[in-house]
Design a protein around this motif. Structure first.
Motif, PDB file in Angstrom:
ATOM      1  N   THR A  62       0.621  -1.183  -0.127  1.00  0.00           N
ATOM      2  CA  THR A  62      -0.124   0.085   0.119  1.00  0.00           C
ATOM      3  C   THR A  62       0.852   1.180   0.036  1.00  0.00           C
ATOM      4  OG1 THR A  62      -1.916  -1.186   1.041  1.00  0.00           O
ATOM      5  CG2 THR A  62      -1.635   1.253   1.252  1.00  0.00           C
ATOM      6  N   LEU A  65       2.067   2.097  -3.535  1.00  0.00           N
ATOM      7  CA  LEU A  65       0.847   2.362  -4.096  1.00  0.00           C
ATOM      8  C   LEU A  65       0.503   3.780  -4.033  1.00  0.00           C
ATOM      9  CD1 LEU A  65      -0.883   0.502  -5.839  1.00  0.00           C
ATOM     10  CD2 LEU A  65      -2.689   0.509  -4.305  1.00  0.00           C
ATOM     11  N   THR A  66       0.493   4.302  -2.729  1.00  0.00           N
ATOM     12  CA  THR A  66       0.291   5.676  -2.371  1.00  0.00           C
ATOM     13  C   THR A  66       1.348   6.505  -2.853  1.00  0.00           C
ATOM     14  OG1 THR A  66       1.116   5.354  -0.146  1.00  0.00           O
ATOM     15  CG2 THR A  66      -1.201   5.305  -0.465  1.00  0.00           C
ATOM     16  N   LEU A  71       0.231  10.403  -3.517  1.00  0.00           N
ATOM     17  CA  LEU A  71      -0.750  10.454  -2.439  1.00  0.00           C
ATOM     18  C   LEU A  71       0.142  10.698  -1.265  1.00  0.00           C
ATOM     19  CD1 LEU A  71      -3.903   8.183  -2.760  1.00  0.00           C
ATOM     20  CD2 LEU A  71      -3.212  10.557  -3.612  1.00  0.00           C
ATOM     21  N   PHE A 103      -8.319   6.138  -8.790  1.00  0.00           N
ATOM     22  CA  PHE A 103      -8.403   5.546  -7.575  1.00  0.00           C
ATOM     23  C   PHE A 103      -9.504   4.525  -7.400  1.00  0.00           C
ATOM     24  CE2 PHE A 103      -5.272   8.985  -7.104  1.00  0.00           C
ATOM     25  CZ  PHE A 103      -4.160   8.292  -6.743  1.00  0.00           C
ATOM     26  N   ILE A 104      -9.337   3.182  -6.789  1.00  0.00           N
ATOM     27  CA  ILE A 104     -10.633   2.562  -6.374  1.00  0.00           C
ATOM     28  C   ILE A 104     -10.034   2.078  -4.866  1.00  0.00           C
ATOM     29  CG2 ILE A 104     -11.790   0.467  -6.761  1.00  0.00           C
ATOM     30  CD1 ILE A 104     -10.977   0.811  -9.626  1.00  0.00           C
ATOM     31  N   PHE A 105     -10.657   2.434  -4.043  1.00  0.00           N
ATOM     32  CA  PHE A 105     -10.314   2.003  -2.643  1.00  0.00           C
ATOM     33  C   PHE A 105     -11.217   1.081  -2.412  1.00  0.00           C
ATOM     34  CE2 PHE A 105     -10.044   6.676  -3.243  1.00  0.00           C
ATOM     35  CZ  PHE A 105      -8.823   7.035  -3.083  1.00  0.00           C
ATOM     36  N   ASN A 109     -15.666   5.214  -0.230  1.00  0.00           N
ATOM     37  CA  ASN A 109     -15.476   6.505  -0.150  1.00  0.00           C
ATOM     38  C   ASN A 109     -16.217   7.476  -1.044  1.00  0.00           C
ATOM     39  OD1 ASN A 109     -13.582   6.293   1.921  1.00  0.00           O
ATOM     40  ND2 ASN A 109     -12.044   5.926   0.309  1.00  0.00           N
ATOM     41  N   LEU A 110     -17.652   6.754  -1.258  1.00  0.00           N
ATOM     42  CA  LEU A 110     -18.487   7.785  -1.919  1.00  0.00           C
ATOM     43  C   LEU A 110     -19.051   8.914  -1.126  1.00  0.00           C
ATOM     44  CD1 LEU A 110     -20.714   5.129  -3.903  1.00  0.00           C
ATOM     45  CD2 LEU A 110     -18.859   6.364  -4.709  1.00  0.00           C
ATOM     46  N   HIS A 111     -19.332  10.038  -1.716  1.00  0.00           N
ATOM     47  CA  HIS A 111     -19.764  11.076  -0.971  1.00  0.00           C
ATOM     48  C   HIS A 111     -21.227  11.004  -0.815  1.00  0.00           C
ATOM     49  CE1 HIS A 111     -21.108  14.983   0.377  1.00  0.00           C
ATOM     50  NE2 HIS A 111     -19.942  15.564   0.016  1.00  0.00           N
ATOM     51  N   ARG A 171     -16.727   5.978 -11.129  1.00  0.00           N
ATOM     52  CA  ARG A 171     -15.980   7.577 -10.638  1.00  0.00           C
ATOM     53  C   ARG A 171     -14.444   7.180 -10.988  1.00  0.00           C
ATOM     54  NH1 ARG A 171     -16.218   9.240  -4.820  1.00  0.00           N
ATOM     55  NH2 ARG A 171     -14.611   7.734  -4.317  1.00  0.00           N
ATOM     56  N   PHE A 181      -4.954   3.041  -9.610  1.00  0.00           N
ATOM     57  CA  PHE A 181      -4.648   2.343  -8.718  1.00  0.00           C
ATOM     58  C   PHE A 181      -5.735   1.841  -8.057  1.00  0.00           C
ATOM     59  CE2 PHE A 181      -1.507   5.962  -9.570  1.00  0.00           C
ATOM     60  CZ  PHE A 181      -0.214   4.877  -9.545  1.00  0.00           C
ATOM     61  N   ASP A 183      -6.990  -0.890  -4.664  1.00  0.00           N
ATOM     62  CA  ASP A 183      -6.454  -1.657  -3.515  1.00  0.00           C
ATOM     63  C   ASP A 183      -7.798  -2.404  -3.066  1.00  0.00           C
ATOM     64  OD1 ASP A 183      -5.388  -2.396  -1.044  1.00  0.00           O
ATOM     65  OD2 ASP A 183      -5.643  -0.801  -0.019  1.00  0.00           O
TER      66      ASP A 183
ATOM     67  N   GLU B 301     -14.677  11.967   2.413  1.00  0.00           N
ATOM     68  CA  GLU B 301     -14.946  12.323   1.139  1.00  0.00           C
ATOM     69  C   GLU B 301     -13.921  13.432   0.549  1.00  0.00           C
ATOM     70  OE1 GLU B 301     -16.896  11.932   3.748  1.00  0.00           O
ATOM     71  OE2 GLU B 301     -19.072  11.327   3.035  1.00  0.00           O
ATOM     72  N   THR B 304     -10.938  11.956  -0.530  1.00  0.00           N
ATOM     73  CA  THR B 304     -11.055  11.368  -1.739  1.00  0.00           C
ATOM     74  C   THR B 304     -11.135  12.125  -3.115  1.00  0.00           C
ATOM     75  OG1 THR B 304     -12.498   9.740  -0.736  1.00  0.00           O
ATOM     76  CG2 THR B 304     -12.578   9.470  -3.015  1.00  0.00           C
ATOM     77  N   PHE B 391      -6.091   4.272   1.879  1.00  0.00           N
ATOM     78  CA  PHE B 391      -5.879   3.100   1.441  1.00  0.00           C
ATOM     79  C   PHE B 391      -5.697   2.308   2.904  1.00  0.00           C
ATOM     80  CE2 PHE B 391      -4.427   4.805  -2.571  1.00  0.00           C
ATOM     81  CZ  PHE B 391      -5.140   3.952  -3.360  1.00  0.00           C
TER      82      PHE B 391
END
Lengths: 242, 391
Positions: A62, A65-66, A71, A103-105, A109-111, A171, A181, A183, B301, B304, B391
């Motif tokens: 990880t 990746l960051t 990040l 990024f797919i976490f 992490n949607l709003h 998204r 990226f 995870d 959020e 993100t 992450f």
């Protein structure tokens, strides 16, 4: 779909490695508690490929990746992303580089206050917010491709875990990123949607040269990977192509 | 609404969507802003009524220049001026006429225990031109001993009983042992110095206040000749009375200085000014609390969005967008309730409280600025959004 604005001064993605990591070291903590997490990591990733990072937890995948995803600040060594050196890069430049990434976490992490479609549109608006009608259409299109065509105006609170994760995937991919990226992207998905996502990433790699770096333990994905890099204790220990 | 805001801001109105998504928080924030608005508006209303009531008292009179004692900060306060000063003033070129002006407060105490404190003006009935044009016709009628013209808007008075007054049907009432006949009425309204006004002749004034000397009026009012330059006459009078411990001011300046004194140096003015400051602070703190809690709740959020390549300016934009929306949404109920309170306050105290457009506009602009200040402080929490934590 709105393609991200590319800097014409940059060499075309295909001419240089998508990612080149050389002599990368990283530490966490300060003073006595300072602990080295990465030891002299080298890694070169071909554009359009799907690379899986494996390893036990705490092995540093990880962190890699960051660092590659702009990040985290690079402390020692070199990380080149799409031809840009990240070590010593200014924050403003890092923000620009991130716009070419997806990024797919592990968590979606949607709003929570935005609908599925609005969440996906956030992936487009980062490139500018002209022509909202096109963005709405693009968002609807990719959500449809992920089987969410009838959930466009749902708030995340009204979607199942798998549906939320697919919105998060939409998204990340809607902006046509150069590098994705991910995870554990399939952890929250059933077998079929998980494979849909991975096949989508493979397809983007073939058609648009989208590079994918993925941390996963999912054996089904390993078969589709172009390359599998295994890490242990902050070092790359195995690098295979299945 | 969302589409309108989106078009206005040029992106999805995330701040707005966040606010309407948590209705309880939105309601609390609106109530907070409204509460602060009400606090500020009520204080301003009372302060405005103080200013208005001062203007009303000067508005009953009509003069160009006023000579007062040095410590006479208001119409009713301070030492007297020797009457002989009037004759000195009359010798100054450009001075057309002068009138000694007497003022004191007289209580009309009624059998039912209520009372009305009249600020009583003692004027020369031959000099009606020293009264406001609407009151001038009363002057000759005040020659009759013990006659008075009273304020029908005075507190604790039955206005309807005063409307039918006439020379043949006066209202007799007793003030300080003197029985007066109210022969007519006018509309002024109570202030902070008294419950209302009463006009009497200088002769009657001295019957009500026998301890006051005719040789010592409270102020001397002066009118200048139509062809004289007011500035020159004022300067000449000031030179004439230099070193005598008297203040010679144009009548308009005297009114303004009175307002300034009562609103900035008197405890009443200070208390209400302080109330305004407290209201603003309460508003800023409430909005800050709401906004910073909202930021804290959306850190993941925001992190993100940071990972997706959004810059700091977008997050500042979200918080400031929320601040402005809260300001506008809170202002609407705030102004509505304040208007009701103004009506009630005016009815209960007889004070000239008035919700003016200028006050409304100033409070609206102030609300938006205060909300932006709160928002700006709340944005400090944004630094905690770290995409590496995702992450």
């Amino acid at each position: 779909m709105n393609a991200p604005a590319r800097n014409p001064a940059l060499p075309a993605v295909a001419e240089v490695p998508a990612i080149r990591v050389a002599g990368l070291n990283h530490w966490f903590g300060e003073g006595e508690a300072r602990k080295q997490a990465l030891f002299d990591v080298d890694l070169t990733v071909r554009p359009g490929s799907l690379t899986v990072l494996m390893g036990p937890s705490g092995s540093g995948k990880t962190t890699v990746l960051t660092l590659m995803g702009c990040l985290r600040e690079v402390q020692d060594g070199s990380v080149e992303l799409l031809g840009h050196e990240l070590n010593g890069a200014r924050e403003a430049d890092l923000v620009l580089y991130r716009r070419r990434l997806g990024f797919i976490f592990q968590a979606h992490n949607l709003h929570g206050s935005l609908t599925a479609r609005q969440n996906v549109m956030m992936g487009l608006q980062v490139h500018g917010h002209r022509d909202e009608a096109t963005q709405r259409k693009a968002a609807a299109h990719i959500l449809g491709a992920l089987g969410l065509g009838d959930r466009l105006d749902y708030l995340p609170g009204n979607l199942s875990g798998g549906q939320k994760q697919r919105v998060a995937v939409a998204r990340a991919l809607v902006g046509n990123p150069a590098v994705v990226f991910a995870d554990e992207p399939t952890a929250a998905l059933d077998k079929e949607s998980g494979m849909t996502v991975v096949r989508m990433l493979k397809e983007l790699g073939r058609q648009r040269g989208t590079t994918t770096m993925m941390v996963t333990h999912d054996n089904r994905i390993l078969e589709l990977a172009d390359r599998i890099v295994t890490m242990e204790d902050g070092r790359t220990v195995k690098d295979t192509a299945p | 609404m969302t589409a309108l805001l989106g078009a206005l801001i040029g992106r999805l109105p995330i701040g707005w969507l966040q606010l309407i998504h948590s209705r309880t928080r939105l309601a609390a924030a609106m109530a907070g802003v409204a509460f602060a608005n009400i606090l500020v508006l009520v204080q301003l209303g009372i302060m405005g009524s103080l200013n208005n009531s001062i203007l009303i008292s000067y508005g009953l009179l009509n003069a160009d220049i006023m000579i007062s004692a040095e410590n006479a900060n208001t119409l009713t306060e301070g030492d007297n001026v020797a009457r002989q000063r009037m004759f000195q003033a009359l010798g100054v070129p450009g001075v057309q006429s002068a009138m000694p002006f007497y003022v004191a407060t007289a209580d009309w105490e009624r059998a039912d225990g209520t009372s009305t404190a009249f600020v009583t003006f003692g004027i020369d009935p031959e000099k009606g031109d020293y009264l406001d044009a609407g009151l001038a016709p009363f002057a000759p009628r005040l020659r009759l001993r013990d006659s008075a013209v009273v304020d029908r808007l005075a507190r604790n008075m039955d206005a309807s009983a005063l409307e039918t007054l006439g020379p043949d049907d006066p209202l007799r009432f007793e003030v300080r042992g003197v029985t007066l006949s109210a022969i007519d009425s006018f509309a002024a309204g109570g202030g902070f110095a008294g419950d209302g006004y009463m006009l009497v002749s200088d002769q009657t004034f001295h019957r009500i206040f026998p301890n006051r000397s005719t040789g010592a009026p409270d102020h001397i009012l002066i009118k200048i000749a139509p062809d004289a330059d007011p500035g020159v006459v004022l300067a000449a009078l000031q030179a004439q009375f230099d070193g005598t411990g008297l203040r010679v001011r144009s009548f308009a300046d005297a009114a303004l200085e009175d307002q300034d004194y009562q609103t900035t140096e008197r405890p009443t003015g200070l208390i209400f000014g302080f109330g305004v400051v407290i209201g603003v602070l309460v508003g800023i703190v409430i909005v800050y609390q709401i906004l910073s809690t909202d930021v804290a709740d959306h850190l993941a959020e925001y992190a993100t969005f940071k990972a997706m390549g959004y810059g700091q300016s977008m997050f500042l934009g979200i918080v400031l967008e929320q601040a402005v929306i809260l300001g506008i949404l809170g202002f609407v109920p705030g102004i509505a309730v304040s208007w009701l309170l103004y009506e009630m306050l005016g009815a209960m105290t007889g004070l000239p409280v008035e919700l003016t457009f200028a006050t409304t506009a100033a409070v609206f602009v102030g609300t938006i600025i205060a909300c932006l200040v709160s928002g700006a402080i709340a944005t400090r929490r944004l630094a905690a959004a770290d995409p590496a934590d995702l992450f």
